[in-house]
Design a protein around this motif. Sequence first.
Motif, mmCIF file in Angstrom:
data_model
loop_
_atom_site.group_PDB
_atom_site.id
_atom_site.type_symbol
_atom_site.label_atom_id
_atom_site.label_comp_id
_atom_site.label_asym_id
_atom_site.label_seq_id
_atom_site.Cartn_x
_atom_site.Cartn_y
_atom_site.Cartn_z
ATOM 1 N N ARG A 1 -9.949 60.509 35.636
ATOM 2 C CA ARG A 1 -9.495 59.456 36.537
ATOM 3 C C ARG A 1 -10.588 58.409 36.687
ATOM 4 O O ARG A 1 -11.760 58.648 36.394
ATOM 5 C CB ARG A 1 -9.120 60.047 37.879
ATOM 6 C CG ARG A 1 -7.831 60.868 37.760
ATOM 7 C CD ARG A 1 -7.376 61.425 39.053
ATOM 8 N NE ARG A 1 -6.930 60.366 39.968
ATOM 9 C CZ ARG A 1 -6.340 60.620 41.117
ATOM 10 N NH1 ARG A 1 -6.115 61.857 41.494
ATOM 11 N NH2 ARG A 1 -5.972 59.631 41.896
ATOM 12 N N SER A 2 -10.207 57.245 37.154
ATOM 13 C CA SER A 2 -11.132 56.116 37.297
ATOM 14 C C SER A 2 -12.393 56.492 38.069
ATOM 15 O O SER A 2 -13.513 56.176 37.642
ATOM 16 C CB SER A 2 -10.441 54.950 38.006
ATOM 17 O OG SER A 2 -9.335 54.504 37.294
ATOM 18 N N ARG B 1 -12.654 48.598 35.860
ATOM 19 C CA ARG B 1 -11.416 47.822 35.675
ATOM 20 C C ARG B 1 -11.704 46.443 35.078
ATOM 21 O O ARG B 1 -10.926 45.935 34.271
ATOM 22 C CB ARG B 1 -10.678 47.703 36.998
ATOM 23 C CG ARG B 1 -10.165 49.075 37.424
ATOM 24 C CD ARG B 1 -9.092 48.996 38.477
ATOM 25 N NE ARG B 1 -8.646 50.342 38.782
ATOM 26 C CZ ARG B 1 -8.687 50.889 39.980
ATOM 27 N NH1 ARG B 1 -9.144 50.196 40.993
ATOM 28 N NH2 ARG B 1 -8.261 52.119 40.172
ATOM 29 N N GLU C 1 -12.227 46.829 31.479
ATOM 30 C CA GLU C 1 -10.909 47.064 30.875
ATOM 31 C C GLU C 1 -10.184 45.724 30.656
ATOM 32 O O GLU C 1 -9.664 45.463 29.577
ATOM 33 C CB GLU C 1 -10.092 47.982 31.784
ATOM 34 C CG GLU C 1 -8.789 48.449 31.208
ATOM 35 C CD GLU C 1 -8.044 49.352 32.183
ATOM 36 O OE1 GLU C 1 -6.813 49.190 32.282
ATOM 37 O OE2 GLU C 1 -8.681 50.203 32.840
ATOM 38 N N GLU D 1 -7.516 50.156 27.400
ATOM 39 C CA GLU D 1 -6.658 50.509 28.527
ATOM 40 C C GLU D 1 -6.276 51.971 28.348
ATOM 41 O O GLU D 1 -5.812 52.381 27.283
ATOM 42 C CB GLU D 1 -5.417 49.618 28.539
ATOM 43 C CG GLU D 1 -4.553 49.827 29.747
ATOM 44 C CD GLU D 1 -3.373 48.875 29.797
ATOM 45 O OE1 GLU D 1 -2.359 49.263 30.397
ATOM 46 O OE2 GLU D 1 -3.465 47.771 29.231
ATOM 47 N N ARG E 1 -1.631 56.609 31.014
ATOM 48 C CA ARG E 1 -1.320 56.836 32.433
ATOM 49 C C ARG E 1 -0.704 58.214 32.603
ATOM 50 O O ARG E 1 0.040 58.689 31.753
ATOM 51 C CB ARG E 1 -0.333 55.789 32.938
ATOM 52 C CG ARG E 1 -0.809 54.363 32.852
ATOM 53 C CD ARG E 1 -1.645 54.019 34.048
ATOM 54 N NE ARG E 1 -2.084 52.629 33.994
ATOM 55 C CZ ARG E 1 -2.423 51.949 35.061
ATOM 56 N NH1 ARG E 1 -2.374 52.512 36.249
ATOM 57 N NH2 ARG E 1 -2.839 50.720 34.949
ATOM 58 N N HIS F 1 -1.545 57.341 37.381
ATOM 59 C CA HIS F 1 -3.006 57.267 37.436
ATOM 60 C C HIS F 1 -3.582 57.027 36.035
ATOM 61 O O HIS F 1 -3.055 57.547 35.046
ATOM 62 C CB HIS F 1 -3.599 58.569 37.995
ATOM 63 C CG HIS F 1 -3.198 58.851 39.403
ATOM 64 N ND1 HIS F 1 -3.753 58.203 40.478
ATOM 65 C CD2 HIS F 1 -2.270 59.707 39.903
ATOM 66 C CE1 HIS F 1 -3.205 58.647 41.585
ATOM 67 N NE2 HIS F 1 -2.291 59.572 41.271
ATOM 68 N N ARG F 2 -4.649 56.252 35.967
ATOM 69 C CA ARG F 2 -5.331 56.044 34.697
ATOM 70 C C ARG F 2 -5.958 57.370 34.259
ATOM 71 O O ARG F 2 -6.562 58.063 35.075
ATOM 72 C CB ARG F 2 -6.424 54.991 34.837
ATOM 73 C CG ARG F 2 -5.916 53.584 35.011
ATOM 74 C CD ARG F 2 -7.109 52.635 35.281
ATOM 75 N NE ARG F 2 -6.742 51.259 35.201
ATOM 76 C CZ ARG F 2 -6.263 50.538 36.210
ATOM 77 N NH1 ARG F 2 -6.083 51.109 37.392
ATOM 78 N NH2 ARG F 2 -5.957 49.268 36.050
ATOM 79 N N TYR G 1 -8.565 58.265 31.478
ATOM 80 C CA TYR G 1 -9.495 57.807 30.445
ATOM 81 C C TYR G 1 -9.952 58.970 29.567
ATOM 82 O O TYR G 1 -10.187 60.074 30.077
ATOM 83 C CB TYR G 1 -10.737 57.187 31.085
ATOM 84 C CG TYR G 1 -10.482 55.891 31.794
ATOM 85 C CD1 TYR G 1 -10.540 54.682 31.110
ATOM 86 C CD2 TYR G 1 -10.212 55.863 33.161
ATOM 87 C CE1 TYR G 1 -10.338 53.479 31.768
ATOM 88 C CE2 TYR G 1 -10.003 54.665 33.824
ATOM 89 C CZ TYR G 1 -10.065 53.477 33.120
ATOM 90 O OH TYR G 1 -9.854 52.289 33.769
#
Length: 166
Positions: free
Chosen positions: A11-12, A27, A30, A37, A40, A45-46, A48
């Motif tokens: 997660r971020s 962000r 990004e 990107e 999800r 939720h992002r 990564y």
Amino acid sequence: MWSASGRGGLRSGEVAERAGVNVETLRYYERRGLIAEPARSVGGHRAYPPETVTLLGIIKAAQRLGFTLDEVAELLETGRRRHPPPDLQARARAKLAEIDQKISDLKAIRGQLELVVAARCDSLTNCTCPSCPVPFADLAGSGGERQRLKPGPTPRGDVVIDARFR
């Protein structure tokens, strides 16, 4: 608390913490295209990939070396090619030349400031020291151009001995 770590992504907040950056920085990178990107999660939720932390470390290291984000983006793009050209060497040499020029400029500024301190200048606009090395009022009145004055008394009554900086 949901953690993407065990589910194929971070997660971020996790990426930001591990990389030592702010979530907004993440962000921003990004949006600039410095990092891809992420996928999800079902909840939006992002997520990564773990390599993002390494990439962020590379970006920050390049910035510490003096590269701008635009330059970092170009270097990353060059590095993503299958057979990248030796662009980093040329850019590093150019950055060294830029840094050398900045060092030279800073040394000149330092020298002028040492003269100001030694002369005990007391004002930017109305210095009363007998031998002000930097005529701030003269510079301001000429649009930033250094005026060349002949040796002799100035409008303030000071005597100009070396007119190179007046």
